[in-house]
Design a protein around this motif. Structure first.
Motif, PDB file in Angstrom:
ATOM      1  N   VAL A   1       0.859  -1.185   0.000  1.00  0.00           N
ATOM      2  CA  VAL A   1       0.000   0.000   0.000  1.00  0.00           C
ATOM      3  C   VAL A   1       0.893   1.232   0.000  1.00  0.00           C
ATOM      4  O   VAL A   1       1.652   1.458   0.955  1.00  0.00           O
ATOM      5  N   LEU A   2       0.824   2.011  -1.063  1.00  0.00           N
ATOM      6  CA  LEU A   2       1.710   3.152  -1.246  1.00  0.00           C
ATOM      7  C   LEU A   2       0.906   4.449  -1.312  1.00  0.00           C
ATOM      8  O   LEU A   2      -0.132   4.504  -1.963  1.00  0.00           O
ATOM      9  N   ASN A   3       1.416   5.472  -0.658  1.00  0.00           N
ATOM     10  CA  ASN A   3       0.848   6.811  -0.821  1.00  0.00           C
ATOM     11  C   ASN A   3       1.579   7.526  -1.948  1.00  0.00           C
ATOM     12  O   ASN A   3       2.795   7.373  -2.116  1.00  0.00           O
ATOM     13  N   MET A   4       0.841   8.288  -2.733  1.00  0.00           N
ATOM     14  CA  MET A   4       1.469   9.168  -3.707  1.00  0.00           C
ATOM     15  C   MET A   4       0.753  10.507  -3.641  1.00  0.00           C
ATOM     16  O   MET A   4      -0.350  10.619  -3.105  1.00  0.00           O
ATOM     17  N   PHE A   5       1.412  11.524  -4.178  1.00  0.00           N
ATOM     18  CA  PHE A   5       0.900  12.883  -4.028  1.00  0.00           C
ATOM     19  C   PHE A   5       0.807  13.582  -5.378  1.00  0.00           C
ATOM     20  O   PHE A   5       1.555  13.279  -6.310  1.00  0.00           O
ATOM     21  N   ARG A   6      -0.125  14.521  -5.434  1.00  0.00           N
ATOM     22  CA  ARG A   6      -0.387  15.250  -6.671  1.00  0.00           C
ATOM     23  C   ARG A   6      -0.496  16.740  -6.369  1.00  0.00           C
ATOM     24  O   ARG A   6      -1.239  17.146  -5.473  1.00  0.00           O
ATOM     25  N   ILE A   7       0.262  17.545  -7.089  1.00  0.00           N
ATOM     26  CA  ILE A   7       0.074  18.995  -7.031  1.00  0.00           C
ATOM     27  C   ILE A   7      -0.816  19.354  -8.215  1.00  0.00           C
ATOM     28  O   ILE A   7      -0.413  19.217  -9.375  1.00  0.00           O
ATOM     29  N   THR A   8      -2.005  19.781  -7.921  1.00  0.00           N
ATOM     30  CA  THR A   8      -2.978  20.018  -8.981  1.00  0.00           C
ATOM     31  C   THR A   8      -2.786  21.366  -9.667  1.00  0.00           C
ATOM     32  O   THR A   8      -3.155  21.522 -10.836  1.00  0.00           O
ATOM     33  N   ARG A   9      -2.226  22.321  -8.935  1.00  0.00           N
ATOM     34  CA  ARG A   9      -1.995  23.631  -9.544  1.00  0.00           C
ATOM     35  C   ARG A   9      -0.886  24.362  -8.809  1.00  0.00           C
ATOM     36  O   ARG A   9      -0.896  24.469  -7.586  1.00  0.00           O
TER      37      ARG A   9
ATOM     38  N   PHE B   1       6.881  11.915 -11.086  1.00  0.00           N
ATOM     39  CA  PHE B   1       8.250  12.035 -10.576  1.00  0.00           C
ATOM     40  C   PHE B   1       8.502  10.952  -9.539  1.00  0.00           C
ATOM     41  O   PHE B   1       7.727  10.778  -8.596  1.00  0.00           O
ATOM     42  N   MET B   2       9.610  10.212  -9.711  1.00  0.00           N
ATOM     43  CA  MET B   2       9.960   9.137  -8.778  1.00  0.00           C
ATOM     44  C   MET B   2      11.261   9.473  -8.056  1.00  0.00           C
ATOM     45  O   MET B   2      12.304   9.696  -8.694  1.00  0.00           O
TER      46      MET B   2
ATOM     47  N   LEU C   1      16.159   5.749  -0.538  1.00  0.00           N
ATOM     48  CA  LEU C   1      16.046   6.291   0.822  1.00  0.00           C
ATOM     49  C   LEU C   1      15.304   7.621   0.887  1.00  0.00           C
ATOM     50  O   LEU C   1      15.429   8.356   1.861  1.00  0.00           O
ATOM     51  N   SER C   2      14.534   7.929  -0.152  1.00  0.00           N
ATOM     52  CA  SER C   2      13.805   9.197  -0.196  1.00  0.00           C
ATOM     53  C   SER C   2      12.322   8.961  -0.428  1.00  0.00           C
ATOM     54  O   SER C   2      11.930   8.029  -1.124  1.00  0.00           O
ATOM     55  N   ALA C   3      11.516   9.844   0.166  1.00  0.00           N
ATOM     56  CA  ALA C   3      10.081   9.835  -0.044  1.00  0.00           C
ATOM     57  C   ALA C   3       9.682  11.124  -0.762  1.00  0.00           C
ATOM     58  O   ALA C   3      10.512  11.993  -1.033  1.00  0.00           O
ATOM     59  N   ALA C   4       8.398  11.241  -1.064  1.00  0.00           N
ATOM     60  CA  ALA C   4       7.912  12.388  -1.829  1.00  0.00           C
ATOM     61  C   ALA C   4       8.219  13.717  -1.143  1.00  0.00           C
ATOM     62  O   ALA C   4       8.562  14.703  -1.800  1.00  0.00           O
ATOM     63  N   ASP C   5       8.112  13.744   0.191  1.00  0.00           N
ATOM     64  CA  ASP C   5       8.381  14.983   0.934  1.00  0.00           C
ATOM     65  C   ASP C   5       9.771  15.532   0.639  1.00  0.00           C
ATOM     66  O   ASP C   5       9.970  16.744   0.563  1.00  0.00           O
TER      67      ASP C   5
ATOM     68  N   ASP D   1       0.311  18.974 -14.407  1.00  0.00           N
ATOM     69  CA  ASP D   1      -0.297  18.140 -13.380  1.00  0.00           C
ATOM     70  C   ASP D   1       0.789  17.157 -12.929  1.00  0.00           C
ATOM     71  O   ASP D   1       1.073  16.177 -13.601  1.00  0.00           O
ATOM     72  N   ILE D   2       1.404  17.432 -11.772  1.00  0.00           N
ATOM     73  CA  ILE D   2       2.576  16.673 -11.337  1.00  0.00           C
ATOM     74  C   ILE D   2       2.219  15.722 -10.195  1.00  0.00           C
ATOM     75  O   ILE D   2       1.611  16.126  -9.197  1.00  0.00           O
ATOM     76  N   TRP D   3       2.607  14.470 -10.353  1.00  0.00           N
ATOM     77  CA  TRP D   3       2.413  13.426  -9.351  1.00  0.00           C
ATOM     78  C   TRP D   3       3.782  12.973  -8.842  1.00  0.00           C
ATOM     79  O   TRP D   3       4.717  12.839  -9.625  1.00  0.00           O
ATOM     80  N   VAL D   4       3.879  12.729  -7.542  1.00  0.00           N
ATOM     81  CA  VAL D   4       5.145  12.291  -6.941  1.00  0.00           C
ATOM     82  C   VAL D   4       4.916  10.969  -6.214  1.00  0.00           C
ATOM     83  O   VAL D   4       4.028  10.858  -5.363  1.00  0.00           O
ATOM     84  N   GLY D   5       5.709   9.966  -6.579  1.00  0.00           N
ATOM     85  CA  GLY D   5       5.518   8.631  -6.031  1.00  0.00           C
ATOM     86  C   GLY D   5       6.368   8.336  -4.814  1.00  0.00           C
ATOM     87  O   GLY D   5       7.218   9.143  -4.400  1.00  0.00           O
ATOM     88  N   ASN D   6       6.143   7.172  -4.240  1.00  0.00           N
ATOM     89  CA  ASN D   6       6.902   6.662  -3.098  1.00  0.00           C
ATOM     90  C   ASN D   6       7.118   5.164  -3.274  1.00  0.00           C
ATOM     91  O   ASN D   6       6.152   4.431  -3.502  1.00  0.00           O
ATOM     92  N   PRO D   7       8.350   4.692  -3.167  1.00  0.00           N
ATOM     93  CA  PRO D   7       8.586   3.249  -3.265  1.00  0.00           C
ATOM     94  C   PRO D   7       8.263   2.540  -1.954  1.00  0.00           C
ATOM     95  O   PRO D   7       8.204   3.161  -0.889  1.00  0.00           O
ATOM     96  N   ARG D   8       8.066   1.253  -2.029  1.00  0.00           N
ATOM     97  CA  ARG D   8       7.857   0.438  -0.837  1.00  0.00           C
ATOM     98  C   ARG D   8       9.067   0.551   0.105  1.00  0.00           C
ATOM     99  O   ARG D   8      10.200   0.735  -0.335  1.00  0.00           O
TER     100      ARG D   8
END
Length: 391
Positions: free
Chosen positions: A48-56, A71-72, A76-80, A101-108
Motif C-alpha cells: 500500500v503506497l501513498n502518492m501525491f499530486r500537485i494540482t496547480r 516524478f519518482m 532512501l527518499s520519499a515524496a516529501d 499536473d505533477i504526481w510524486v511517487g513513493n517506493p515500498r
C-alpha cells in the motif's frame, strides 16, 4: 527492544522529540501556496503506497497542460524530500508552476510505503524481501496506471532521479507493456550499473549490508534507516544545530559542492531523509557496484537456478526502453558516475539527448537539493516537457 531503548536514551540525553510531527507533502505544499492531494495505491503484490499530486502551482497562469508528469524519488527518499529546496528550486514545485499536473511517487519501504494488505512490516520478514527489482516491477507500474486512470489520459511523462530512474528501466525490461504508456522519460543520474561509483560511503554501506546479510537476518533486522529508527532524530538534530558539519557529512556520501545547497535546506533535509528501505535493496545495490552490467538480484547459484533457470542473474533488457529519453548527469557525481550514465546511454535505442551539466562541480545531491536547479537543469527539462506534452 535495544533500538527502542536507544531511542529513549537519546530523547533523554539530547532532547530529541520522537513525537514531533513532521509536515507531510500536502501540508508543505499548502504552506507554499500550492494545491495538492494525497492518493493511495495498492500494488499487485499487496503493498500500500501513498502518492501525491500537485494540482496547480502557485505561479501557474493559464490552463493545466494536457499530459501529466510523474516524478519518482531516489533511494532512501520519499515524496516529501523532493520539496526540501523550496518553491524556487524543488522539482515538483517548478513543474507545477509551469502548469503541469505533477504526481510524486513513493517506493515500498519508505514511510509512505510501509503498509501491506496482509503483511506486518514490524513482524513479517516477507515484507522486506524486495529490492529495486520489485520497485520497478510492481510499484512504478501501479502508480503509473493509477495516474492514467485518475486523469483519463493514455500516456504520461516520467522523471526519475537515481533509483527512481533505475526502477523505470527495470519496469521497461520486466513490464514492456507499461513502457508503452510513457511519452517521455527524463533520467536524472539514473542508477543502473554502478561500477564506477566513487562514493566510499555508499560502497561501504552496501557492502556491509551484503557481507552481513545472514547476521541481520538472524537478528531479524530487515529494514534499514526507517523514519522511526534513531537515525532521523540524530540527523535532524545534527543539521539544525550545525549546518557546516551537516554539509561536511553529506560530502562524505557525495562529492563536495560548497554553496550549492542552501543553509535552510540543510537544516531540514535530514529530518525526512533517510526515509527507509530494505537491507535486501542495499544488497542489490552492492551487487551493482561490482557488476559490469545491470542485472537482477543475485540469490546465489542454487537459488538463481530455481528463480532464473541459470546460475547467474540475467541482465535487464535496456533496449526495451524504446521511447524518447533525456539523460542528465553531473561530472562531479560520486554516486552515479558519469561513466556509468554514458554506458547506459549507449544501450538506449531512442535516446534524444545526453546532457552533462555545465557546472563542473555539479554532483548527485545537487539533482535533488541544489538551490540552482531552476537555472542549471530545469530549462532543459521544461524544454522537453513542452516538446512532448501533446505529441
Amino acid at each position: 527492544m535495544a533500538l527502542l531503548n536507544l531511542n529513549v536514551l537519546l530523547t533523554l540525553l539530547l532532547g530529541v522529540d520522537r513525537t514531533q510531527k513532521h509536515l507531510n507533502f500536502t501540508e508543505l505544499t499548502q504552506l507554499s501556496g500550492y494545491k495538492s492531494e494525497e492518493h493511495t495505491v495498492v500494488t499487485e503484490d499487496g503493498y500500500v503506497l501513498n502518492m501525491f499530486r500537485i494540482t496547480r502551482g502557485a505561479k501557474c497562469v493559464g490552463e493545466i497542460k494536457q499530459t501529466p508528469v510523474f516524478f519518482m524519488p531516489p533511494l532512501l527518499s520519499a515524496a516529501d524530500t523532493a520539496l526540501e529546496p523550496g518553491p524556487n528550486a524543488a522539482m515538483p514545485y517548478l513543474i507545477s508552476d509551469a502548469c503541469y499536473d505533477i504526481w510524486v511517487g513513493n517506493p515500498r519501504g519508505t514511510y509512505y510505503g510501509r503498509r501491506h494488505m496482509r503483511l506486518d512490516p514490524d513482524k513479517n520478514k516477507e515484507f522486506w524481501q524486495f529490492s529495486m527489482n520489485e520497485i520497478g516491477t510492481y510499484d512504478v507500474p501501479a502508480m503509473v496506471d493509477y495516474v492514467l486512470d485518475n486523469t483519463k489520459k493514455e500516456k504520461l511523462m516520467y522523471i526519475g532521479f537515481s533509483q527512481g530512474g533505475g526502477s523505470f528501466f527495470v519496469m521497461c525490461s520486466e513490464r514492456p507493456d507499461m513502457c508503452q504508456k510513457i511519452k517521455l522519460m527524463i533520467g536524472l543520474a539514473p542508477a543502473t550499473r554502478l561500477r564506477n561509483t566513487k562514493s566510499v560511503f555508499l560502497r561501504t554501506l552496501c557492502k556491509n549490508a551484503e557481507d552481513n546479510l545472514d547476521v541481520f537476518d538472524r537478528m531479524q533486522i530487515w529494514e534499514v534507516f526507517g523514519r522511526d529508527q534513531v537515525t532521523a532524530a540524530v540527523n535532524g538534530l545534527f543539521c539544525r544545530n550545525n549546518v557546516k558539519m551537516c554539509e561536511w557529512f553529506v560530502s562524505l556520501v557525495d562529492s563536495s559542492h560548497p554553496g550549492s545547497v542552501a543553509s535552510s535546506t540543510y537544516k531540514t533535509m535530514l529530518e525526512r531523509f533517510p526515509a527507509g528501505t530494505s537491507i535486501r535493496n542495499l544488497v542489490h545495490f552492492s551487487q551493482g557496484l561490482r557488476n559490469k552490467k545491470f542485472v537482477k538480484f543475485n540469490h546465489g547459484t542454487e537459488k538463481n537456478l530455481k528463480v532464473y533457470g541459470h546460475p547467474n542473474p540475467p541482465e535487464y533488457n535496456l533496449t526495451a526502453a524504446d521511447l524518447p529519453i533525456l539523460l542528465i548527469t553531473g561530472r562531479n557525481d560520486a554516486v552515479v558516475d558519469v561513466k556509468d550514465v554514458k554506458w547506459l546511454a549507449r544501450k538506449l535505442p531512442e535516446l534524444k539527448e545526453f546532457l552533462i551539466v555545465e557546472d563542473p562541480m555539479w554532483n548527485h545531491v545537487d539533482m535533488f537539493y541544489s538551490k540552482f536547479i531552476k537555472d542549471m537543469i530545469f530549462p532543459k527539462i521544461l524544454n522537453y516537457l513542452l516538446r512532448y506534452n501533446e505529441n
